[in-house]
Design an enzyme around this catalytic site. Structure first.
Site, PDB file in Angstrom:
ATOM      1  N   TRP A 189       3.441   0.121   8.737  1.00 17.45           N
ATOM      2  CA  TRP A 189       4.247  -0.369   7.608  1.00 17.45           C
ATOM      3  C   TRP A 189       3.663  -1.625   6.963  1.00 17.45           C
ATOM      4  O   TRP A 189       4.141  -2.052   5.914  1.00 17.45           O
ATOM      5  CB  TRP A 189       5.679  -0.649   8.068  1.00 17.45           C
ATOM      6  N   LYS A 190       2.708  -2.251   7.647  1.00 22.10           N
ATOM      7  CA  LYS A 190       2.118  -3.515   7.146  1.00 22.10           C
ATOM      8  C   LYS A 190       3.248  -4.530   6.885  1.00 22.10           C
ATOM      9  O   LYS A 190       4.185  -4.577   7.670  1.00 22.10           O
ATOM     10  CB  LYS A 190       1.258  -3.242   5.912  1.00 22.10           C
ATOM     11  N   GLY A 230      -0.737   4.272   6.061  1.00 28.74           N
ATOM     12  CA  GLY A 230      -0.178   3.026   5.529  1.00 28.74           C
ATOM     13  C   GLY A 230       0.849   3.323   4.445  1.00 28.74           C
ATOM     14  O   GLY A 230       2.008   3.629   4.722  1.00 28.74           O
ATOM     15  N   GLY A 231       0.412   3.270   3.195  1.00 31.57           N
ATOM     16  CA  GLY A 231       1.303   3.413   2.033  1.00 31.57           C
ATOM     17  C   GLY A 231       2.279   4.573   2.119  1.00 31.57           C
ATOM     18  O   GLY A 231       3.487   4.398   1.870  1.00 31.57           O
ATOM     19  N   GLU A 237      -7.519  -5.355   7.486  1.00 27.39           N
ATOM     20  CA  GLU A 237      -6.794  -6.430   6.781  1.00 27.39           C
ATOM     21  C   GLU A 237      -6.713  -7.688   7.647  1.00 27.39           C
ATOM     22  O   GLU A 237      -6.709  -8.810   7.131  1.00 27.39           O
ATOM     23  CB  GLU A 237      -5.402  -5.926   6.364  1.00 27.39           C
TER      24      GLU A 237
HETATM   25  P1  PGA Z   1      -3.278   3.435   3.544  1.00 19.52           P
HETATM   26  O1  PGA Z   1      -3.477   2.412   4.768  1.00 19.52           O
HETATM   27  O2  PGA Z   1      -2.753   4.709   4.139  1.00 19.52           O
HETATM   28  O3  PGA Z   1      -2.267   2.757   2.650  1.00 19.52           O
HETATM   29  O4  PGA Z   1      -4.612   3.603   2.906  1.00 19.52           O
HETATM   30  C1  PGA Z   1      -4.028   2.855   5.976  1.00 19.52           C
HETATM   31  C2  PGA Z   1      -4.145   1.698   6.916  1.00 19.52           C
HETATM   32  O5  PGA Z   1      -4.363   0.557   6.480  1.00 19.52           O
HETATM   33  O6  PGA Z   1      -4.046   1.873   8.139  1.00 19.52           O
END
Ligand code: PGA
Length: 230
Positions: free
Chosen positions: A9-10, A214-215, A88
Site C-alpha cells: 500500500w506504500k 503497488g498502485g 523507494e
Molecule cells: P506499482 O508498485 O505496482 O505501483 O508499480 C510496485 C511496487 O512498488 O512494489
C-alpha cells in the site's frame, strides 16, 4: 500451486478507517497485505485469510533509534513478512549494507523477508545481460553472509517499471526471474505496474512465483481480479 500476491500500500490510504475498509475487501487466501506501520494493529484485527507484512524494518531490536520500528516489534504485532530494500527506500538512502543488515534481522527473527532488487532504465536499455549483471551485483551484496534462505523471497522489480504504467515484458522478466532463482534459491516475485490486465501474463510464467502489487492494490475490485488470475 497458488501463487503469492503481495499488496504494497506504500504511504496509503490517508486514514485508519480507510485502511480497515481496504483490508476487509482484500482479505483473500494467498494474499499478503503490507499496510503503513500505524495501521498494522487495526488491519491485523480484521484479516482472516490474508497475512500481514511490513514495508520495512530496522535491524536493531531496541534502543536509541528515534523514528525506527524493529523486526521484533513487528513480530509482536502479528507481522509475518517484511519487505526489505524496496527501490523507494533505497532512493531515500538505504544502502546495500543496510539492506543486508535488515534482511539478516528479518530472517534471524524467523519472519519471511521480501528482498526487492531491480535495475534502473539506464541499465536495462543496454539489454538483459546488463540487467542480469546489475541484479547479480545487488544480490551478492544484499545476501552477503545470509546462509539460511528458507524464508527468503526475492521480488524482481525493475525500477523503471514501478508506478510508471510501463510493466516489463513478461517473457523478459521471466528470464531474469530464472536467473535470480538460480543465484538465490528463493521464490521470485515480479513487481512493477502489475494490473488486472497484465497479471495473468506474469502469473502464468513458471519462473515467476507471484507478484508484488503497488498502485493496483489500492483498488480492491482490480486487486481481486489480480488474485483470481493466480
Ligand atoms: P506499482 O508498485 O505496482 O505501483 O508499480 C510496485 C511496487 O512498488 O512494489
Amino acid at each position: 500451486m497458488r501463487k503469492l500476491i503481495i499488496a504494497n500500500w506504500k504511504l496509503n490510504p490517508g486514514t485508519e478507517k480507510g485502511a480497515v475498509l481496504l483490508a476487509r475487501r482484500e482479505d483473500l487466501a494467498g494474499v499478503v497485505i503490507a499496510p503503513p506501520f500505524p495501521y498494522i494493529p487495526a488491519v491485523a484485527k480484521v484479516l482472516k485469510q490474508a497475512r500481514l507484512a511490513a514495508q520495512d524494518a530496522f535491524p536493531v531490536s531496541q534502543g536509541a533509534y528515534t523514528g525506527e520500528v524493529s523486526v521484533a516489534q513487528l513480530k509482536s504485532m502479528g507481522v509475518q513478512y517484511v519487505i526489505v530494500g524496496h527501490s523507494e527506500r533505497r532512493a531515500l538512502g538505504d544502502t546495500d549494507r543496510m539492506v543486508n543488515m535488515k534482511l539478516k534481522a528479518v530472517l534471524g527473527k524467523g519472519l519471511k523477508a521480501v528482498l526487492c532488487i531491480g535495475e534502473p532504465w539506464s541499465v536495462r536499455r543496454r539489454g538483459l545481460t546488463a540487467a542480469k549483471s546489475f541484479v547479480k551485483g545487488q544480490l551478492m551484496k544484499d545476501l552477503k553472509g545470509v546462509r539460511i534462505k528458507k524464508n527468503l523471497i526475492v521480488a524482481y522489480e525493475p525500477v523503471w517499471a514501478i508506478g510508471s504504467g510501463r510493466p516489463d515484458k513478461p517473457n523478459e522478466s521471466a528470464v531474469i526471474a530464472e536467473f535470480v532463482k538460480k543465484i538465490s534459491g528463493a521464490k521470485i516475485l515480479y513487481g512493477g505496474s502489475v494490473t488486472a490486465g497484465n497479471a495473468a501474463q506474469f502469473l502464468g510464467r513458471k519462473e515467476i512465483d507471484g507478484v508484488l502489487v503497488g498502485g493496483a492494490s489500492l483498488r480492491p475490485a482490480e486487486f481481486k481480479k489480480i488474485v483470481s488470475s493466480s
